[in-house]
Motif scaffolding. Structure first.
Motif, PDB file in Angstrom:
ATOM      1  N   ARG A 151      17.117  43.330  -7.114  1.00 26.55           N
ATOM      2  CA  ARG A 151      17.093  41.908  -7.413  1.00 26.55           C
ATOM      3  C   ARG A 151      18.516  41.382  -7.670  1.00 26.55           C
ATOM      4  O   ARG A 151      18.881  40.292  -7.239  1.00 26.55           O
ATOM      5  N   VAL A 152      19.304  42.178  -8.375  1.00 26.75           N
ATOM      6  CA  VAL A 152      20.680  41.746  -8.663  1.00 26.75           C
ATOM      7  C   VAL A 152      21.495  41.653  -7.370  1.00 26.75           C
ATOM      8  O   VAL A 152      22.259  40.698  -7.163  1.00 26.75           O
ATOM      9  N   VAL A 153      21.307  42.630  -6.490  1.00 25.92           N
ATOM     10  CA  VAL A 153      22.023  42.580  -5.211  1.00 25.92           C
ATOM     11  C   VAL A 153      21.612  41.327  -4.447  1.00 25.92           C
ATOM     12  O   VAL A 153      22.462  40.605  -3.900  1.00 25.92           O
ATOM     13  N   ALA A 154      20.310  41.040  -4.423  1.00 23.69           N
ATOM     14  CA  ALA A 154      19.831  39.858  -3.708  1.00 23.69           C
ATOM     15  C   ALA A 154      20.425  38.589  -4.311  1.00 23.69           C
ATOM     16  O   ALA A 154      20.879  37.697  -3.590  1.00 23.69           O
ATOM     17  N   LEU A 155      20.462  38.530  -5.647  1.00 25.43           N
ATOM     18  CA  LEU A 155      21.041  37.364  -6.309  1.00 25.43           C
ATOM     19  C   LEU A 155      22.508  37.207  -5.912  1.00 25.43           C
ATOM     20  O   LEU A 155      22.967  36.108  -5.544  1.00 25.43           O
ATOM     21  N   GLY A 156      23.228  38.317  -5.950  1.00 27.07           N
ATOM     22  CA  GLY A 156      24.654  38.266  -5.606  1.00 27.07           C
ATOM     23  C   GLY A 156      24.861  37.751  -4.193  1.00 27.07           C
ATOM     24  O   GLY A 156      25.682  36.859  -3.941  1.00 27.07           O
ATOM     25  N   LEU A 157      24.097  38.292  -3.255  1.00 25.84           N
ATOM     26  CA  LEU A 157      24.308  37.894  -1.866  1.00 25.84           C
ATOM     27  C   LEU A 157      23.841  36.460  -1.624  1.00 25.84           C
ATOM     28  O   LEU A 157      24.373  35.774  -0.749  1.00 25.84           O
ATOM     29  N   THR A 158      22.848  36.001  -2.410  1.00 22.42           N
ATOM     30  CA  THR A 158      22.448  34.602  -2.294  1.00 22.42           C
ATOM     31  C   THR A 158      23.590  33.689  -2.725  1.00 22.42           C
ATOM     32  O   THR A 158      23.913  32.699  -2.049  1.00 22.42           O
ATOM     33  N   ILE A 159      24.207  34.034  -3.856  1.00 19.85           N
ATOM     34  CA  ILE A 159      25.337  33.219  -4.315  1.00 19.85           C
ATOM     35  C   ILE A 159      26.437  33.215  -3.255  1.00 19.85           C
ATOM     36  O   ILE A 159      26.997  32.171  -2.904  1.00 19.85           O
ATOM     37  N   VAL A 160      26.733  34.407  -2.714  1.00 22.40           N
ATOM     38  CA  VAL A 160      27.780  34.495  -1.697  1.00 22.40           C
ATOM     39  C   VAL A 160      27.443  33.608  -0.498  1.00 22.40           C
ATOM     40  O   VAL A 160      28.291  32.865   0.012  1.00 22.40           O
ATOM     41  N   SER A 161      26.178  33.654  -0.058  1.00 20.16           N
ATOM     42  CA  SER A 161      25.783  32.872   1.116  1.00 20.16           C
ATOM     43  C   SER A 161      25.920  31.380   0.853  1.00 20.16           C
ATOM     44  O   SER A 161      26.407  30.622   1.699  1.00 20.16           O
ATOM     45  N   LEU A 162      25.487  30.946  -0.333  1.00 20.61           N
ATOM     46  CA  LEU A 162      25.577  29.524  -0.660  1.00 20.61           C
ATOM     47  C   LEU A 162      27.033  29.068  -0.703  1.00 20.61           C
ATOM     48  O   LEU A 162      27.398  28.050  -0.111  1.00 20.61           O
ATOM     49  N   VAL A 163      27.859  29.817  -1.419  1.00 18.79           N
ATOM     50  CA  VAL A 163      29.276  29.452  -1.520  1.00 18.79           C
ATOM     51  C   VAL A 163      29.898  29.378  -0.125  1.00 18.79           C
ATOM     52  O   VAL A 163      30.608  28.423   0.223  1.00 18.79           O
ATOM     53  N   THR A 164      29.600  30.402   0.696  1.00 16.27           N
ATOM     54  CA  THR A 164      30.181  30.436   2.036  1.00 16.27           C
ATOM     55  C   THR A 164      29.756  29.222   2.844  1.00 16.27           C
ATOM     56  O   THR A 164      30.581  28.569   3.501  1.00 16.27           O
TER      57      THR A 164
END
Lengths: 252, 319, 318
Positions: free
Chosen positions: C219-232
């Motif tokens: 779940r933490v990995v998914a959260l991290g990559l979601t943030i990365v995707s949004l920022v990008t």
């Protein structure tokens, strides 16, 4: 006759060979032994001009190996390193055929073909001759490479751990073959060996190396002694004479 | 020997394929005056033939001297090097002088610069310590990006007019092959090919890797640098005619290995060349005549090539 | 702490300088005297540009750090994990499907595609049996190339190459008031990453250790990559692709500070903003009156630094 004089080599900051001088007369089997990192393989590669020394020189029958034209030296001296990754897809016969390249330049003559067949027979590879190298077992592949350097038909044969990947039977056969190449065909064979008992039983000379220097050189009777081996490998090694051969015991 | 027969058969089939692609390219959808169509399409065909042959051969040769099936000159940044060389030449001498010169002369100067620069690049990449394959690849890919970025930067530093002259030269594509260079490009490719002919068996020895090749009497450094010079000329020709193509060579070389099933250069090089020609000419025919696209061939090749490359990397890890 | 304060000061100085560099002359004296033209340029163009630089630089650098921690590889960033190129593809698809959609909707589509692209990358990585650290960025660069080729093909078919080029190249010359504000959202997301920093640090120790420490790793990995995707997606839609920033800044900071994310984040944010500001100023003055785009300046610098990082790192697999 191979003359090695004041050879030095380092990789980056790490020195591998310190001022090594050695002379190896023609004929017979010479084994290079010593612990890991002693510089055995480096010495062998330097003699065969695969790597260039930082200082010092190597001559083979008076020819300086770094200055002699490649094909001239390739008809006089052959080397086989321990790891031979082959990207090319070749049959055993084709690989052995490359051993004739220094003689034929790529166009095989009848004489070349005869030499190839001899080498294949010598290593009992004839039944496998038309198989691709990547279809062979590790031991068969090792023998195919040895057959290649044998087909090269040189006076000097340098082999870096040729017993790797070989089971006991083939290891013994390989050492006998090298001894007979030396004694019957008059070749000069120099091998790096890890198994000191193979070195003891099949060599005419043993050169022991340690920390980039020659530690001792002499006949098996002179080298295979508890004191010398013990100091060389920094462990307790007993030596027994069994059936006239000196056997080192270090398993207990 | 059975596998030799197989290789010869494969060459025959590939030759037929290439021939039919060429025939289709020249004749499909042609209307009106053959006297106009043939020379017009012929020039385009010649360009595609040169590029297909040059990229395929340069890739096979590069893989031979690096004892490798994944590295290609394009992936290791050689194409970008050509773009940078052209840009630097332009930046040094200015467009007025370059535009006043015969484009063939400029091209020849570029090739010369390129040969020198690529040898330096090769020695830097392969001359020192041994690196693992993946590290080498990453270095090459990133260095390629660096060269491309640097070229772009230098282009931005140019006068906009100079940039226009340069972009005509640099952004050649499969749709717009510069006809002025076809003559000199043909001569160069033919020269390199003729030079290679008598060296085929020596290339087989080089493909065994440095230790074995040196043992067999190859003067490694001199031989390899000579082959590399040939590679540079071929890369320069293809980059000048159609711009950088990253993965095309990889596909052609990999298919050639599959097709002939062995490594003798007398089979491998012609096979790669025929595959390269078939892919380019056939692909262009399909795109132009069937889908009425003009310049998309490069993009499609990159797309398919990138996927091939990833598959090769994954497959290699598996073994 | 004092060192960080000094870094903030340097960044502020760069930001100030950024306000007064450009084609039309904005002078401090004119501003103080209330000259209308000077104020107009400042408020409509210079200030938005400076803020866009600050925000995108800081959030892209944090996104890079987050990617590295979550994927557990030093040499990845949104530009070589398929994230950034997928975001571009998403924008293109949105332009085709709903040309009139508001920017925020485009951004959302871009973020969705970015997540899918990242997931594809992770799926490919799982199929690579031997995880050589060098192989991870390599596969990512190739995948990004493939996605970009796909994007270019679609764009070519629909005659949108120019539109795609605008996203591909990080360029701030077009940033005006009203066109950059979405970046605040990106910066906010990056701040969220900071708040959750400890979790990400633990997740960065790997699935086994993280699980034994009681963390829901997936779940933490998914959260991290979601943030990365949004920022990008936010950065791509507003200023275009900024390559290498997310890669080199965290690496340089980690050379100096080590890998504790909570401690590293402020440094990464400040250094990212400073680097982007400096590169943009350089691009504006080096060939005045023409501008060299930020993406180009950063591309040269970033790829060179990346190369040095690869050459420096020890070859574990050798």
């Amino acid at each position: 006759m191979i003359e090695v004089s004041s050879l030095c080599k380092s990789y980056g900051a790490a020195p591998v060979l310190h001022d090594v001088s050695l002379s190896l007369p023609r004929g017979g089997v010479t084994s290079l032994i010593g612990p890991n990192g002693a510089g055995k393989s480096t010495l062998l590669s330097l003699i065969a001009r695969l790597i260039v020394p930082d200082s010092g020189s190597v001559t083979v029958d008076g020819l300086d190996v770094t200055r002699t034209p490649g094909p001239v030296l390739a008809r006089r001296l052959a080397i086989l390193r321990q790891e031979n990754h082959l990207v090319a897809r070749l049959t055993v016969r084709e690989l052995v055929g490359f051993g004739r390249f220094p003689h034929s330049g790529g166009r095989l003559t009848a004489e070349d073909r005869a030499a190839i067949d001899r080498a294949l027979d010598y290593l009992e590879l004839a039944p496998l001759a038309d198989r691709f190298i990547d279809q062979l077992s590790g031991g068969q592949r090792q023998r195919a490479f040895v057959a290649m350097v044998l087909a090269q038909d040189t006076d000097y044969l340098l082999l870096d751990e040729p017993l790797n990947n070989l089971d006991m039977k083939h290891a013994q056969a390989m050492m006998r073959l090298l001894a007979s190449a030396a004694h019957d065909l008059g070749k000069t064979v120099i091998v790096v060996l890890h198994d000191i008992n193979f070195a003891s039983c099949h060599s005419d000379r043993i050169v022991a190396m340690r920390q980039g220097r020659i530690f001792a050189a002499g006949t098996p009777a002179e080298i295979v002694t508890p004191d010398l081996l013990g100091e060389l490998y920094e462990m307790q090694i007993a030596v027994r004479e069994i059936d006239g051969q000196r056997i080192a015991l270090f398993y207990g | 020997m059975p596998h030799e027969r197989r290789a010869r058969l494969a060459l025959l089939v590939l030759a037929l394929l290439a021939l039919s692609a060429i025939l289709a390219f020249m004749t499909l959808g042609a209307r009106g005056n053959w006297g106009f169509v043939l020379p017009f399409r012929g020039k385009k065909l010649l360009g595609l033939l040169l590029v297909g042959h040059a990229v395929a051969c340069s890739t096979v040769l590069f893989q031979t001297v690096t004892a490798n099936r994944i590295l290609t000159p394009a992936i290791m940044g050689f194409d970008s090097l050509f773009v940078l060389c052209s840009t630097v030449l332009m930046a040094l001498f200015g467009s007025t002088m370059v535009a006043g010169l015969d484009p063939r002369l400029v091209f020849a100067g570029n090739v010369l610069l390129m040969v020198g620069a690529s040898m330096a690049l090769y020695l830097w990449l392969f001359g020192g310590e041994e690196r693992s394959l993946h590290r080498l690849l990453l270095i090459g890919v990133v260095f390629g990006i660096f060269l491309r970025m640097l070229a772009e930067f230098v282009q931005r530093m140019l006068d906009p007019n100079e940039f226009m002259v340069l972009s005509d030269m640099l952004f050649a594509s499969f749709g717009t092959i510069p006809a002025t260079l076809l003559g000199i490009a043909s001569a160069m490719v033919a020269g390199v090919t003729l030079w290679l002919m008598p060296r085929l068996s020596r290339l087989d020895v080089i493909a065994l890797g440095r230790p074995v090749a040196v043992n067999l009497g190859i003067r490694w450094r001199a031989e390899v640098l000579a082959v590399l010079a040939a590679v540079s000329v071929l890369v320069a020709v293809s980059a000048a005619l159609v711009g950088p193509v990253l993965f095309f060579g990889l596909i052609a070389a990999s298919l050639a290995h599959l097709a002939v099933g062995q490594s003798a250069h007398r089979y491998l090089l012609p096979a790669a060349s025929l595959i390269g020609v078939t892919m380019l000419v056939g692909g262009q025919t399909v795109l132009e005549r069937v889908f009425a696209f003009n310049t998309a061939l490069g993009i499609i090749v990159e797309f398919a090539g990138g996927i091939t490359f990833i598959a090769l990397l994954i497959g290699k890890g598996r073994r | 702490m004092t060192r960080l304060a000094a870094a903030v000061l340097v960044t502020a100085g760069l930001a100030l300088a950024s306000l007064f560099v450009g084609v039309s002359n904005v002078s401090l004296r004119g501003i103080l005297a209330g000259q209308e033209l000077d104020w107009l340029v400042l408020v409509e163009s210079r200030l938005p540009r400076m803020l866009a630089l600050l925000l995108s630089g800081a959030s892209m650098a944090i996104a890079g750090l987050l990617t590295q921690i979550v994927i557990r590889n030093r040499f990845v960033e949104p530009a070589n994990t398929g994230t950034m190129e997928s975001a571009g593809l998403g924008l293109l698809v949105m332009t085709l499907v709903a040309p009139g959609a508001p920017v925020i909707a485009k951004m959302a589509a871009g973020a969705g595609f970015a997540m899918a692209g990242t997931a594809l990358f992770l799926a490919i990585l799982r199929r690579v049996p031997l995880r050589d650290p060098m192989l991870v960025p390599l596969v990512g660069i190739l995948l990004s190339g493939v996605i970009y080729a796909g994007t270019a093909f679609v764009a070519y078919r629909f005659d949108l190459i120019q539109t795609v080029l605008a996203w591909t190249q990080g360029d701030l010359s077009g940033v005006l008031r009203g066109r950059y504000e979405l970046l605040w959202l990106g910066a906010t997301l990056a701040a969220v990453a900071w708040l959750a920093a400890d979790r990400f640090t633990v997740a960065g120790l790997g699935r086994d250790i993280a699980s034994s420490l009681g963390l829901a790793h997936g779940r933490v990995v998914a959260l991290g990559l979601t943030i990365v995707s949004l920022v990008t997606a936010v950065v791509v839609v507003t200023v275009g692709m900024i390559p290498f920033l997310g890669l080199i800044v965290p690496n340089i900071v980690s050379l100096a500070l080590g890998d504790n994310m909570r401690r590293a984040v402020p440094w990464v944010a400040v250094s990212g903003a400073a680097l982007v500001l400096a590169c943009d100023i350089l691009g504006r003055v080096i060939r005045a009156p023409y501008e060299v785009p930020l993406g180009t300046v950063l591309g040269v610098l970033g790829s060179a630094v990346f190369l040095v990082l690869i050459l420096r790192s020890r070859d574990r697999a050798a």
